[in-house]
Design an enzyme around this catalytic site. Structure first.
Site, PDB file in Angstrom:
ATOM      1  N   GLU A 443       0.867  -1.184   0.000  1.00  0.00           N
ATOM      2  CA  GLU A 443       0.000   0.000   0.000  1.00  0.00           C
ATOM      3  C   GLU A 443       0.900   1.229   0.000  1.00  0.00           C
ATOM      4  O   GLU A 443       1.740   1.384   0.893  1.00  0.00           O
ATOM      5  CB  GLU A 443      -0.909   0.009   1.240  1.00  0.00           C
ATOM      6  CG  GLU A 443      -2.089  -0.934   1.129  1.00  0.00           C
ATOM      7  CD  GLU A 443      -3.006  -0.882   2.348  1.00  0.00           C
ATOM      8  OE1 GLU A 443      -4.217  -1.007   2.173  1.00  0.00           O
ATOM      9  OE2 GLU A 443      -2.504  -0.738   3.484  1.00  0.00           O
ATOM     10  N   ASN A 481      -6.299  -2.552   6.405  1.00  0.00           N
ATOM     11  CA  ASN A 481      -6.521  -2.733   7.843  1.00  0.00           C
ATOM     12  C   ASN A 481      -7.807  -2.060   8.318  1.00  0.00           C
ATOM     13  O   ASN A 481      -8.390  -2.469   9.310  1.00  0.00           O
ATOM     14  CB  ASN A 481      -5.314  -2.222   8.639  1.00  0.00           C
ATOM     15  CG  ASN A 481      -4.179  -3.250   8.631  1.00  0.00           C
ATOM     16  OD1 ASN A 481      -4.398  -4.420   8.323  1.00  0.00           O
ATOM     17  ND2 ASN A 481      -2.970  -2.829   8.958  1.00  0.00           N
TER      18      ASN A 481
END
Ligand code: 3HC
Ligand code: NAI
Length: 696
Positions: A443, A481
């Site tokens: 990411e 997340n």
């Protein structure tokens, strides 16, 4: 513009396919190719034909973008048949990657020669397909049952030497492909050698006991897999047909089974992922950004993540400066790196010499000023805002003025972390996944003040590492997340209402997830999420129902696998078993919170869990944190064990229908209105009758 160019040299016609970047066999290529071949075949001045690819490669397959649209003649199987039927010798001269339909064209030619660096293969299975232009019939006849099954079921390409060894090609060109191809063909022409068609090739081994047992073994192994693709068993059926029925009946069977696979939801999902992965790497706003040269990477912190990030960088040829707090920690870090490389050597993946070269490119240090020459500095120290904040202030003072400063934080705010730097434009998050030397997802977290050059250089760095970069904006947990938090929360609510962690794990594994949420938490360590929950306790909305099971386990020192106990109890060999004590603790929590347990079916568990992921993802997209729904799918597949053959949660939501999903969320909201607040974007798409795919 033509996609096929022809030229004649001393009686040999060279037909070059030119459809960059990979010479995919689009409708135009197929039409022009077959027309060129047949024109050359009827030209009395042409004695033989060479088919090759211009640019990077021999065709790398059918044009995947055309699948799902109405097929246009000439189809690839027909093109292959018409090439094979020609009376003059045709040679495929292969370089680059002859894959799928490209290899099928080559197999339909009368001879095949391949550059020594070329790769050939049938990757169709990765798209939930089987070779559908005669590949199952011709390749089986050329190289036998077991090699054909291996190629088609693994989807992995082989090099030209191996291809020659199994009979898939005739010769390897060791020096210069085109001159060697010409001389190969001229020698056949001068001897007036008759054309040799793969459809007529026959090996005695095709009808032997070995062939039977190879087919049987494959059938057994596929039957033992819980989520085998329909294409896997269909490939076995086609290869079997090649051994039992005549060529044209085999082709008809292959055609029928190919169409079945093409219409399967698994193939639709896998093709979606193929394009999603490539699209993810295209970040918006990079048009005028410049990419800086990157040679040396500084890694601060050599724990679980830092040491694996260092390995990833060394493997890709970067020099690495690894900084730890003290000599003892540094010793541990370098031993970790050495162990990873040694394991690769032991498995034969890494030559000993290469390992020594990599270690020679590693500079271990205990003084962070050693990163003075690094082009990118990646911080991977403890997940503690003040520790990281202090570190970056100190790093900025010593790093080169144009060095990129990156944090591997899992959750912390990138804008705040970089906020007090003099040059926040060179700061961003590079969120690797564990184990960082193997997991492909990265990411790239772009802060409000990160500049395009920093992003473009990081993107190029990610590609050099062989990662799949996905752009994320800044929020707690970024894309992956943050969705994980919502998913766990939905699962915890089901615990309160009567499900057990073991039942939820089983249901999610049955759905196709690599692991269930609670066994995953046990693996990563319950203490990590515990400290995060404590950090966020005050910010949590007190109206949300809360299941304190994980907290209670942590209070008892049950941190998961690393302490031998978590949600599960672990034996000496790592085997896990559910624990009655956990079920009793859960009962206590239900009594304390006034929840009455009810029973959950697997389907309800899956629907709620996936709805939670999708609803949160839709909010993330709406807020501009993720650029597009397909990026979410890539993150989920590569970082969180979502089954590739389902295409990711957003693709699943589209398949289910957003109207139904929204109705389910409305139903769940009757007990937990706050948690199940539907995303505005999801509601809008559902009301409009649109899909997430419309936003890709
Ligand atoms: N059809 C259409 N587009 C294709 C394509 C194909 N078969 N293969 C690659 N592309 C496109 C990619 O989407 C990408 O486009 P973009 O630049 O717009 O994003 C571009 O070509 C370059 O691809 P990569 O980024 O993947 O380039 P790499 O150099 O990393 O890899 C490759 C090259 C190894 C050829 C890789 O692209 C690949 O594996 N392609 C797919 C091969 C494949 O699956 N072939 C079988 C197709 S199915 C078939 O042939 C059915 C038949 O049996 C009937
Ligand atoms: P870890 O505890 O294994 O390693 C941290 C290392 O940093 C330790 O070796 C410690 O000695 C070192 N360190 C601490 N302060 C330092 C300093 N000032 N200078 C040099 N070294 C210092 O932690 P882990 O798991 O490697 O995590 C590191 C970061 O990566 C965290 O921010 C974490 O959130 C993030 N992360 C962790 C993942 C995981 O699965 N473990 C996944 C993705 C990100």
């Amino acid at each position: 513009m033509n996609t096929v160019n022809s030229s004649v040299r001393d009686g040999i016609e060279i037909i070059a396919i030119s459809n960059p970047p990979v010479n995919a066999l689009s409708h135009q290529v197929r039409s022009e190719l077959v027309a060129s071949v047949e024109r050359a075949a009827s030209n009395p001045d042409v004695a033989g034909i060479i088919i090759l690819g211009e640019g990077r490669t021999f065709p790398a397959g059918a044009d995947i973008r055309e699948f799902g649209r109405p097929p246009k003649a000439p189809w690839l199987p027909e093109v292959c048949n018409r090439i094979e039927a020609v009376q003059k010798p045709i040679l495929a001269a292969i370089h680059g990657t002859a894959l799928g339909g490209g290899l099928e064209i080559a197999a339909a030619c009368h001879f095949r020669i391949a550059d020594s660096n070329a790769q050939v293969g049938f990757p169709e299975i990765n798209l939930g397909l089987l070779p559908g232009a005669g590949g199952t019939q011709r390749a089986t006849r050329l190289c036998g049952v077991q090699p054909a099954l291996d190629l088609m079921l693994s989807g992995k390409p082989i090099n030209s030497s191996k291809a020659a060894e199994i009979g898939l090609i005739d010769e390897v060109a060791w020096r210069d492909l085109l001159p060697e191809a010409e001389s190969f063909l001229r020698s056949r022409v001068s001897r007036s050698e008759p054309v040799r068609r793969s459809r007529d090739a026959w090996k005695d081994s095709l009808s032997g006991v070995e062939a039977e047992s190879a087919l049987l073994n494959c059938r057994k192994s596929i039957a033992g897999k819980p989520h085998a693709l329909p294409a896997q068993i269909r490939i076995v059926e086609c290869v079997e047909a090649a051994t039992k029925v005549n060529f044209f009946d085999g082709l008809a069977k292959e055609r029928r089974l190919f169409s079945e696979c093409l219409a399967s939801p698994q193939s639709s999902a896998l093709r979606h992922v193929f394009f999603a992965e490539r699209k993810a790497a295209k970040f918006p706003g990079m048009e005028s950004a410049s990419v800086r040269t990157v040679r040396e990477i500084g890694v601060i912190g050599g724990g679980t993540m830092g040491s694996a990030i260092a390995v990833a960088c060394l493997q890709s040829g970067f020099r690495v400066v690894l900084v730890e707090r003290d000599a003892e920690q540094l010793g541990r870090a370098t031993r970790r790196i050495d162990a990873v490389l040694e394991a690769a050597v032991a498995k034969g993946f890494l030559p000993e010499r290469k390992k020594s070269e990599m270690l020679a490119s590693l500079e271990p240090a205990t003084d962070f000023r050693s990163v003075i020459d690094s082009d990118i500095v990646v911080e991977a120290v403890f997940e503690d805002f003040s520790v990281k904040h202090r570190l970056f202030a100190a790093l900025e003072a010593v790093a080169k003025p144009d060095a990129i400063l990156a944090s591997n934080t899992s959750y912390l705010d990138i804008n705040e972390l970089g906020g007090s730097l003099d040059h926040p434009e060179r700061f961003l998050g590079l969120h690797f996944f564990a184990p960082a030397n193997r997991m492909r997802l990265l990411e790239v977290v772009v802060g409000d003040r990160t500049n395009p050059d920093t992003v473009a250089t990081s993107l190029a760095f990610a590609k050099k590492l062989g990662k799949i970069p996905v752009r994320s904006g800044v929020c707690e947990g970024f894309i992956g997340n943050r969705i994980l938090t919502a998913y766990r929360e939905a699962c915890d609510l089901m615990l309160l209402d009567g499900a057990t962690p073991f039942q939820i794990d089983g249901a999610m594994r049955g759905f196709g997830m690599k692991m269930g949420p609670y066994e995953t938490m046990d693996l990563s360590g319950l203490d990590i999420s515990w400290s995060r929950r404590k950090r966020l306790k005050l910010a949590r909305d007190s109206r949300l129902r809360y299941c304190g099971l994980a907290d209670k386990l942590c209070e008892r020192g049950r941190f998961g696998r690393k302490t031998g106990m978590g949600f599960y109890v672990y034996g000496e060999n790592g085997e896990s078993r559910p624990d009655e004590d956990v079920t009793s603790l859960l009962e206590e929590i239900r009594v304390e919170t006034g929840c009455s347990g009810r029973s959950f079916g697997n389907e309800e568990i899956r629907n709620r869990a996936i709805a939670a992921k999708v609803n949160e993802a839709a909010k993330i997209i709406d807020e501009g944190i993720a650029s597009r729904p397909s990026d979410v799918d890539v993150v989920e597949i590569h970082g969180y064990g979502f089954p590739r053959w389902l295409g990711g949660p957003m693709k699943c939501a589209d398949e289910m229908g957003l109207g139904l999903l929204l109705a389910n969320i409305g139903e769940y909201a009757k007990t937990d209105a706050l948690f199940w607040e539907p995303s505005t974007l999801l509601s809008k798409l559902a009301i409009d009758g649109s899909s997430f795919d419309d936003l890709n």
